[in-house]
Write a protein that holds these residues in place. Structure first.
Motif, mmCIF file in Angstrom:
data_model
loop_
_atom_site.group_PDB
_atom_site.id
_atom_site.type_symbol
_atom_site.label_atom_id
_atom_site.label_comp_id
_atom_site.label_asym_id
_atom_site.label_seq_id
_atom_site.Cartn_x
_atom_site.Cartn_y
_atom_site.Cartn_z
ATOM 1 N N ASP A 110 52.511 -41.408 109.951
ATOM 2 C CA ASP A 110 52.816 -40.106 110.537
ATOM 3 C C ASP A 110 54.253 -39.686 110.232
ATOM 4 O O ASP A 110 54.505 -38.535 109.873
ATOM 5 N N SER A 111 55.180 -40.603 110.339
ATOM 6 C CA SER A 111 56.574 -40.246 110.049
ATOM 7 C C SER A 111 56.775 -39.926 108.571
ATOM 8 O O SER A 111 57.532 -39.012 108.224
ATOM 9 N N ARG A 112 56.090 -40.641 107.691
ATOM 10 C CA ARG A 112 56.190 -40.346 106.253
ATOM 11 C C ARG A 112 55.615 -38.964 105.940
ATOM 12 O O ARG A 112 56.187 -38.212 105.140
ATOM 13 N N LEU A 113 54.503 -38.636 106.574
ATOM 14 C CA LEU A 113 53.903 -37.320 106.351
ATOM 15 C C LEU A 113 54.810 -36.203 106.856
ATOM 16 O O LEU A 113 54.908 -35.145 106.226
ATOM 17 N N LYS A 114 55.474 -36.421 107.970
ATOM 18 C CA LYS A 114 56.406 -35.417 108.475
ATOM 19 C C LYS A 114 57.555 -35.196 107.510
ATOM 20 O O LYS A 114 57.984 -34.069 107.289
ATOM 21 N N LYS A 115 58.058 -36.291 106.903
ATOM 22 C CA LYS A 115 59.141 -36.159 105.917
ATOM 23 C C LYS A 115 58.672 -35.376 104.693
ATOM 24 O O LYS A 115 59.391 -34.514 104.172
ATOM 25 N N GLU A 119 56.235 -33.161 104.584
ATOM 26 C CA GLU A 119 56.035 -31.772 104.976
ATOM 27 C C GLU A 119 57.371 -31.025 105.037
ATOM 28 O O GLU A 119 57.452 -29.861 104.656
ATOM 29 N N LYS A 120 58.416 -31.678 105.517
ATOM 30 C CA LYS A 120 59.733 -31.041 105.570
ATOM 31 C C LYS A 120 60.276 -30.781 104.166
ATOM 32 O O LYS A 120 60.911 -29.766 103.929
#
Length: 70
Positions: free
Chosen positions: A59-64, A66-67
């Motif tokens: 989840d944290s990798r996907l957020k990065k 997406e940013k």
């Protein structure tokens, strides 16, 4: 995220309610009497903690990612 934590809490409460039934399971009684039930619980806990850690890291990798795309 709040809904996810609420779901986990509610599921754990419902599992504890079902766990209080008093119909003796022979396998559980044998594992409990020999002390092996603690090994089973520990292995399951490690597996679930590992899965949760893995999912949160994805989840944290996907957020990065997406940013970076925005």
């Amino acid at each position: 995220m709040k809904k996810f934590l609420l779901l986990i809490i509610l599921l754990s409460v419902s599992v504890s309610i079902f766990a209080q039934e008093t119909n003796g399971v022979d396998m559980a009684t044998e594992l409990r009497s020999s002390g092996k039930i603690y090994v089973v619980v520990a292995v399951l806990a490690v597996i679930f903690i590992g899965l949760a850690f893995y999912l949160f890291s994805i989840d944290s990798r996907l957020k990065k990612i997406e940013k970076l795309q925005k």
